[in-house]
Design an enzyme around this catalytic site. Structure first.
Site, PDB file in Angstrom:
ATOM      1  N   TYR A  72      19.527 -10.635  -7.781  1.00 56.55           N
ATOM      2  CA  TYR A  72      18.267 -11.321  -7.503  1.00 56.55           C
ATOM      3  C   TYR A  72      18.137 -11.623  -6.005  1.00 56.55           C
ATOM      4  O   TYR A  72      17.091 -11.431  -5.407  1.00 56.55           O
ATOM      5  CB  TYR A  72      18.184 -12.619  -8.309  1.00 56.55           C
ATOM      6  CG  TYR A  72      16.799 -13.254  -8.281  1.00 56.55           C
ATOM      7  CD1 TYR A  72      15.902 -13.039  -9.319  1.00 56.55           C
ATOM      8  CD2 TYR A  72      16.400 -14.064  -7.218  1.00 56.55           C
ATOM      9  CE1 TYR A  72      14.644 -13.604  -9.298  1.00 56.55           C
ATOM     10  CE2 TYR A  72      15.132 -14.633  -7.187  1.00 56.55           C
ATOM     11  CZ  TYR A  72      14.260 -14.401  -8.228  1.00 56.55           C
ATOM     12  OH  TYR A  72      13.009 -14.957  -8.211  1.00 56.55           O
ATOM     13  N   PHE A 124      -9.174   1.154   5.111  1.00 54.17           N
ATOM     14  CA  PHE A 124      -8.966   1.741   3.795  1.00 54.17           C
ATOM     15  C   PHE A 124      -9.637   0.858   2.732  1.00 54.17           C
ATOM     16  O   PHE A 124      -9.836  -0.334   2.948  1.00 54.17           O
ATOM     17  CB  PHE A 124      -7.454   1.850   3.536  1.00 54.17           C
ATOM     18  CG  PHE A 124      -7.116   2.513   2.239  1.00 54.17           C
ATOM     19  CD1 PHE A 124      -7.433   3.843   2.029  1.00 54.17           C
ATOM     20  CD2 PHE A 124      -6.495   1.806   1.221  1.00 54.17           C
ATOM     21  CE1 PHE A 124      -7.129   4.452   0.821  1.00 54.17           C
ATOM     22  CE2 PHE A 124      -6.177   2.421   0.019  1.00 54.17           C
ATOM     23  CZ  PHE A 124      -6.499   3.740  -0.185  1.00 54.17           C
ATOM     24  N   ASP A 125      -9.962   1.439   1.559  1.00 57.52           N
ATOM     25  CA  ASP A 125     -10.745   0.669   0.570  1.00 57.52           C
ATOM     26  C   ASP A 125     -10.064  -0.622   0.117  1.00 57.52           C
ATOM     27  O   ASP A 125     -10.716  -1.672   0.061  1.00 57.52           O
ATOM     28  CB  ASP A 125     -11.177   1.543  -0.629  1.00 57.52           C
ATOM     29  CG  ASP A 125     -10.019   2.161  -1.405  1.00 57.52           C
ATOM     30  OD1 ASP A 125      -8.871   2.061  -0.939  1.00 57.52           O
ATOM     31  OD2 ASP A 125     -10.259   2.761  -2.464  1.00 57.52           O
ATOM     32  N   ASP A 215      -1.818  -0.267   9.585  1.00 58.44           N
ATOM     33  CA  ASP A 215      -1.822   0.100   8.169  1.00 58.44           C
ATOM     34  C   ASP A 215      -1.171   1.484   8.151  1.00 58.44           C
ATOM     35  O   ASP A 215      -1.767   2.474   8.548  1.00 58.44           O
ATOM     36  CB  ASP A 215      -3.269   0.110   7.657  1.00 58.44           C
ATOM     37  CG  ASP A 215      -3.364   0.439   6.180  1.00 58.44           C
ATOM     38  OD1 ASP A 215      -2.332   0.724   5.563  1.00 58.44           O
ATOM     39  OD2 ASP A 215      -4.493   0.417   5.647  1.00 58.44           O
ATOM     40  N   ALA A 217       0.542   3.713   6.007  1.00 60.02           N
ATOM     41  CA  ALA A 217       0.911   4.582   4.882  1.00 60.02           C
ATOM     42  C   ALA A 217       1.332   5.982   5.331  1.00 60.02           C
ATOM     43  O   ALA A 217       2.276   6.549   4.803  1.00 60.02           O
ATOM     44  CB  ALA A 217      -0.251   4.671   3.899  1.00 60.02           C
ATOM     45  N   LYS A 258       3.216   6.852   0.032  1.00 58.88           N
ATOM     46  CA  LYS A 258       2.744   7.996   0.812  1.00 58.88           C
ATOM     47  C   LYS A 258       3.932   8.595   1.584  1.00 58.88           C
ATOM     48  O   LYS A 258       4.750   9.281   1.011  1.00 58.88           O
ATOM     49  CB  LYS A 258       1.624   7.592   1.763  1.00 58.88           C
ATOM     50  CG  LYS A 258       0.255   7.215   1.193  1.00 58.88           C
ATOM     51  CD  LYS A 258       0.187   6.412  -0.021  1.00 58.88           C
ATOM     52  CE  LYS A 258      -1.178   5.964  -0.442  1.00 58.88           C
ATOM     53  NZ  LYS A 258      -1.737   4.822   0.209  1.00 58.88           N
ATOM     54  N   HIS A 450     -15.048   2.072  -8.053  1.00 61.56           N
ATOM     55  CA  HIS A 450     -14.795   3.482  -8.351  1.00 61.56           C
ATOM     56  C   HIS A 450     -13.713   3.700  -9.393  1.00 61.56           C
ATOM     57  O   HIS A 450     -13.713   4.699 -10.085  1.00 61.56           O
ATOM     58  CB  HIS A 450     -14.453   4.267  -7.068  1.00 61.56           C
ATOM     59  CG  HIS A 450     -13.335   3.687  -6.257  1.00 61.56           C
ATOM     60  ND1 HIS A 450     -13.470   2.519  -5.533  1.00 61.56           N
ATOM     61  CD2 HIS A 450     -12.061   4.104  -6.071  1.00 61.56           C
ATOM     62  CE1 HIS A 450     -12.326   2.262  -4.922  1.00 61.56           C
ATOM     63  NE2 HIS A 450     -11.450   3.205  -5.232  1.00 61.56           N
TER      64      HIS A 450
HETATM   65  C1  LIG Z   1      -2.713   3.786  -0.116  1.00 57.22           C
HETATM   66  C2  LIG Z   1      -3.135   3.008   1.033  1.00 57.22           C
HETATM   67  C3  LIG Z   1      -3.182   1.614   0.982  1.00 57.22           C
HETATM   68  C4  LIG Z   1      -2.895   0.834  -0.278  1.00 57.22           C
HETATM   69  O1  LIG Z   1      -1.652   1.092  -0.798  1.00 57.22           O
HETATM   70  P1  LIG Z   1      -1.306   1.053  -2.350  1.00 57.22           P
HETATM   71  O2  LIG Z   1       0.136   1.385  -2.371  1.00 57.22           O
HETATM   72  O3  LIG Z   1      -2.154   2.090  -3.021  1.00 57.22           O
HETATM   73  O4  LIG Z   1      -1.612  -0.298  -2.853  1.00 57.22           O
HETATM   74  C5  LIG Z   1      -3.556   0.936   2.120  1.00 57.22           C
HETATM   75  N1  LIG Z   1      -3.884   1.594   3.235  1.00 57.22           N
HETATM   76  C6  LIG Z   1      -3.858   2.936   3.317  1.00 57.22           C
HETATM   77  C7  LIG Z   1      -4.225   3.616   4.584  1.00 57.22           C
HETATM   78  C8  LIG Z   1      -3.493   3.692   2.218  1.00 57.22           C
HETATM   79  O5  LIG Z   1      -3.495   5.017   2.296  1.00 57.22           O
END
Ligand SMILES: *Cc1c(COP(=O)(O)O)cnc(C)c1O
Length: 458
Positions: A72, A124-125, A215, A217, A258, A450
Site C-alpha cells: 500500500y 484536449f477535450d 499536457d 501524452a 499514449k 460524444h
Molecule cells: C488522452 C489525453 C488526455 C486524457 O487522458 P486519459 O488517459 O484519456 O484520461 C489528456 N490530454 C491529451 C493530450 C490526451 O491525448
C-alpha cells in the site's frame, strides 16, 4: 535502393480479429445509435478509435508486471516509476493517477478556481472539460497555420506568442493559474510544438509569473518531430530532446496510455514541492495514497519500462512511419487529409470529403459511420459533436475543422491493416456524391457528449 522502414519489433503473441458483412455492420451501427463508442469491439475489424491504452506492451513490460510490488505504501514499484520519471523528464516530484484526466482533475483542483482563464494550444477535450467544469475558461492561442489542413508547416501545434501575451497582459495575474502546452497537440491533429516555441512560451510566462504545464501524452512523438524537423536537433538523442522540452515547464500531466504504451495509467510531474504538496491532498482524496495513486504496483512497473520503450528512436521511427504510410496512400488518391501528417493519427478533412452535408448534420460523424459500414474500420469524430455546446449560451459549437481521426495504436497493427483501411476509405471517397444526408442528435449528455450521444439518420 534506399531501404524502407519496417516495424521495430517481431510478434510473439497474437489476438484474432474477425471480418463481418456490410449487412451485419449496418444493423450493428443502427443499434449503436450511430455512435461508434457504442459498438462492441468484436463488431470492429480494424479499430482506430484511439491510440489510447490500445498499444501492445513489450516483453520487457510484461516481465516487469511480474515484479510489481503491491504494498500500500512505499512500494518498490513506486520508486521504480519515480526514478524513470526523473530520468526521462527531469521532474523531482510526481503523483501517480489512474489516467490522464485524473491527473488533470487532481492538478486543477489544486490550481484552478471559478472565473479563471487557462490559455494554451487547442486544449484536449478532457482538459477543456475539466477547466469548464470548474466554471473557468480555456483560451485557445494556437497559431493560425494550424487551421489550414493543407498548409505544409512543420510545427502546427505551436502557440501564437502574441495571442498568449495578449491574454496575459489583458487579465489580472490571479486569474491565470497556469498555461497548458499540449505536446503533441492532439486537438489540432497530433501536430508538434517546436523547441523554439516552448522556449518562447516559457519566457513570456516567466515575465508574467505564470506557471507552464505540459499536457504530455505524446511528448516522445513531439521529440521525434523536433529531431527530424527543427534545426540544430538532428544529432540530438530523443531522450536529450525530451529532457530539454520539460526543462521549460513547471510540471506536466501525463496520460501514460499514449507514449508510455501501457493500457492504463497516468501521473503528474512537478518541479516545485509546494504545488506537489497542495495536489497531494486531492490525489489522496480522488485517486489513492501518494505511492500508488490510481495504479497497482505491476502497472507502475510496466509504465516505468514503457517510458523507456516509448522514447526509443527505432520505435518512434516505425510508429510515426506507419502513420505516414497510411496518410500517404490516402493523399496519393486525392483524399483531403491533414498535412503534414500528425504523430499518432491521420485526420481526414470531412467538410472537404463530404461537401454535400451541412454542418448541422455532423459531417465528420457521418463520414466515420460510412467508413464503418464500408469496412468495419472504426475512426472517431473530432468535430462539432465533440466540441459540445457553449456552456454559457447552450448553442452548438461548430469548430473550424470537422475531422475524422484514424488513430493508430502502437505496435498493434501491421502495414497490411493500413492498406485495408486505405482501401475502405478510398471506396467511400469514390461514392461520396451519393452521400447527401447526415445525422441528427436525439439524446445527449451536458458535457463530453460524444461518448454517449444517440443519433439517427436525417
Ligand atoms: C488522452 C489525453 C488526455 C486524457 O487522458 P486519459 O488517459 O484519456 O484520461 C489528456 N490530454 C491529451 C493530450 C490526451 O491525448
Amino acid at each position: 535502393m534506399k531501404l524502407p522502414f519496417a516495424e521495430s519489433f517481431k510478434i510473439k503473441m497474437v489476438e484474432p480479429i474477425r471480418r463481418s458483412t456490410r449487412e451485419e455492420r449496418e444493423e450493428w451501427i443502427k443499434n449503436a445509435n450511430y455512435n461508434l463508442f457504442n459498438l462492441r469491439s468484436n463488431q470492429v475489424f480494424v479499430d482506430l478509435l484511439t491510440d489510447s491504452g490500445t498499444g501492445a506492451m513489450s516483453d520487457r513490460q510484461w516481465s516487469e508486471m511480474m515484479l510489481g510490488d503491491e504494498s500500500y505504501a512505499g512500494a518498490s514499484s513506486y520508486y521504480k516509476l519515480k526514478n524513470a520519471i526523473k530520468h526521462i523528464t527531469g521532474f523531482d516530484y510526481f503523483l501517480p493517477t489512474h489516467q490522464g484526466r485524473a491527473a488533470e482533475n487532481v492538478l486543477f483542483s489544486a490550481l484552478i478556481k471559478e472565473g479563471d482563464i487557462v490559455p494554451g494550444n487547442s486544449h484536449f477535450d478532457t482538459t477543456k472539460a475539466h477547466i469548464e467544469f470548474r466554471k473557468s475558461q480555456a483560451v485557445d492561442c494556437t497559431i493560425d497555420e494550424a487551421f489550414d489542413t493543407e498548409l505544409d508547416y512543420p510545427f502546427k501545434g505551436n502557440i501564437d506568442v502574441n495571442k498568449l501575451e495578449k491574454v496575459l497582459s489583458n487579465n489580472p495575474k490571479e486569474k491565470i493559474p497556469l498555461i497548458i502546452v499540449t505536446v503533441t497537440c492532439n486537438t489540432s491533429g497530433g501536430q508538434p510544438v517546436s523547441m523554439k516555441n516552448m522556449k518562447e512560451v516559457s519566457a513570456v510566462a516567466r515575465k508574467y509569473g505564470i506557471p507552464v504545464y505540459y499536457d504530455s501524452a505524446r511528448f516522445a512523438e513531439n521529440a521525434y518531430f523536433i529531431k527530424m524537423r527543427e534545426e540544430g536537433y538532428g544529432n540530438t538523442s530523443i531522450r536529450d530532446i525530451v529532457k530539454e522540452m520539460f526543462s521549460y515547464a513547471d510540471g506536466m500531466t501525463m496520460s501514460s496510455k499514449k507514449d508510455a504504451i501501457v493500457n492504463m495509467g497516468g501521473f503528474i510531474g512537478f518541479r516545485h514541492k509546494e504545488v506537489f504538496d497542495k495536489a497531494s491532498v486531492y490525489n489522496i482524496l480522488f485517486e489513492g495514497f501518494n505511492t500508488y495513486g490510481g495504479m497497482s504496483g505491476r502497472d507502475m512497473n510496466a509504465l516505468a519500462q514503457g517510458l523507456y520503450d516509448g522514447t526509443e528512436f527505432d520505435h518512434l521511427e516505425s510508429r510515426i512511419g506507419q502513420v505516414a504510410f497510411l496518410g500517404q496512400m490516402l493523399r496519393d488518391k486525392g483524399i483531403p487529409v491533414q498535412y503534414p501528417f500528425g504523430g499518432h493519427a491521420i485526420f481526414v478533412d470531412a467538410k472537404r470529403f463530404l461537401p454535400n452535408i451541412p454542418k448541422e448534420e455532423y459531417v465528420a460523424q457521418t463520414l466515420a459511420v460510412e467508413l464503418y459500414i464500408e469496412g468495419g474500420v472504426r475512426g472517431v469524430e473530432i468535430g462539432s459533436i465533440m466540441a459540445d455546446r457553449d456552456p454559457v449560451t447552450g448553442q452548438n459549437r461548430y469548430p473550424d475543422l470537422e475531422l475524422m481521426r484514424l488513430a493508430i495504436p502502437r505496435r498493434t497493427y501491421t502495414n497490411d491493416h493500413m492498406r485495408y483501411v486505405a482501401a475502405a476509405i478510398i471506396n467511400v471517397f469514390e461514392r461520396r456524391d451519393k452521400i447527401t444526408k447526415g445525422l441528427k442528435i436525439v439524446k445527449e449528455a451536458p458535457i463530453l457528449r460524444h461518448f454517449t450521444v444517440e443519433l439517427e439518420k436525417v
